[in-house]
Design an enzyme around this catalytic site. Structure first.
Site, PDB file in Angstrom:
ATOM      1  CG  MET A  30      -1.986  -1.118   1.105  1.00  0.00           C
ATOM      2  SD  MET A  30      -3.517  -0.795   2.021  1.00  0.00           S
ATOM      3  CE  MET A  30      -2.899  -0.692   3.684  1.00  0.00           C
ATOM      4  CG  HIS A  37       7.115  -2.177   1.839  1.00  0.00           C
ATOM      5  ND1 HIS A  37       6.946  -1.018   2.547  1.00  0.00           N
ATOM      6  CD2 HIS A  37       5.953  -2.869   1.980  1.00  0.00           C
ATOM      7  CE1 HIS A  37       5.727  -0.998   3.085  1.00  0.00           C
ATOM      8  NE2 HIS A  37       5.115  -2.113   2.757  1.00  0.00           N
ATOM      9  CD  GLN A  61      -5.963  -3.793   2.982  1.00  0.00           C
ATOM     10  OE1 GLN A  61      -5.981  -4.315   1.855  1.00  0.00           O
ATOM     11  NE2 GLN A  61      -4.906  -3.876   3.777  1.00  0.00           N
ATOM     12  CE  LYS A 151       4.033  -4.416   9.820  1.00  0.00           C
ATOM     13  NZ  LYS A 151       2.631  -4.239  10.319  1.00  0.00           N
ATOM     14  CG  MET A 186      11.363  -1.398   9.609  1.00  0.00           C
ATOM     15  SD  MET A 186      12.472  -1.238   8.190  1.00  0.00           S
ATOM     16  CE  MET A 186      13.948  -0.651   9.017  1.00  0.00           C
TER      17      MET A 186
END
Length: 281
Positions: A30, A37, A61, A151, A186
């Protein structure tokens, strides 16, 4: 750098890779990209002939409209970060209308109960939104492998179940959590924390590590009591949940069996929602 914002152009671009049987890696995000990432991107680039990253803030979401409005959007910076990994990566940046074709609604899914635990019980409809958008992306990208960070471990298990139940031909790859030097997991939401809060947030991981140390010698009930007591003296945190659950079904438990377990936590800090988890055995 290849920046594509519609499905037709994406399909056309990838057609050569499909026809030649080459592997396509996919990293759905996102945006507001961070080192976590980029580690997924780097792995995909190593393991595939071409990599696609999506940058799309998915409205379905979010069960909290304020959270959606405040979600960081940094597309120009994100594209620069992607280019630093590889100039050959395809950046797919569709609009909401492109993805939902004028009907921004979730499909209802059954994930065999995974969707009702932890995040599911605190964020109604969240995993329907996740399932809806991930299924769309899988249809449009047709990846060989798709990479997700641990995560969001519950989301990772949800996506694996989505693939299994819908017979989607993709390998879902779970990747380790990337952490700040102080241990904070993170997250794009970390951008909303000031420097002082970022340092305070290190307490989350510290407490999870303490729980892991205690897990082998204490009962699950005692470990949970200890964690909640530890947070109770830090009034800056509001604990939504702390659970110990088996990795396979994510059902919180108080009885240890011959399974792999994780500790999961969600807290609020300065109106920013933070989640984390650690493997316990």
């Amino acid at each position: 750098m290849f920046i594509i914002n519609n499905k037709a152009d994406l399909s056309s671009f990838l057609s050569r890779y499909y026809s030649e049987g080459l592997s396509v890696g996919f990293v759905p995000t996102m945006g507001a990209l961070h080192r976590g990432h980029l580690s997924l991107l780097e792995r995909s680039v190593r393991e595939n002939e071409v990599t696609v990253i999506s940058i799309f803030v998915n409205p379905t979401q979010f069960n909290n409209s304020d959270d959606l409005d405040k979600y960081p959007r940094t597309l120009e910076v994100d594209v620069e970060k992607v280019g630093a990994v590889s100039e050959e990566i395809i950046v797919f940046t569709p609009s909401v209308d492109e993805m939902y074709e004028g009907d921004t609604q979730s499909v209802s899914f059954s994930f065999d109960g995974l969707e009702h635990q932890m995040e599911g019980s605190h964020r109604p409809g969240h995993f329907d939104g996740v399932g809806t958008i991930v299924k769309k992306f899988f249809e449009y990208v047709q990846p060989t492998k798709a990479y997700f960070g641990e995560k969001d471990f519950q989301q990772l298990q949800i996506v694996k179940k989505l693939v299994e139940k819908n017979n989607i031909s993709v390998t879902v790859v779970g990747c380790p959590i990337t952490r700040e030097p102080n241990g904070l997991a993170m997250s794009s939401r970390n951008q909303r924390l000031n420097d002082g809060d970022r340092e305070k947030a290190a307490f989350i991981y510290k407490t999870l590590l303490d729980a892991r140390e205690r897990f082998n010698d204490e009962s699950i009930t005692d470990v949970k009591k200890h964690v909640l007591k530890a947070f109770s003296v830090h009034s800056e945190f509001e604990v939504e949940y702390f659970e110990i659950a088996a990795e396979d079904d994510l059902v919180p438990t108080i009885v240890k069996e011959n399974k792999k377990y994780r500790a999961f936590i969600a807290v609020m800090l300065s109106n920013v929602r933070l989640i984390d988890n650690v493997s316990l055995n």
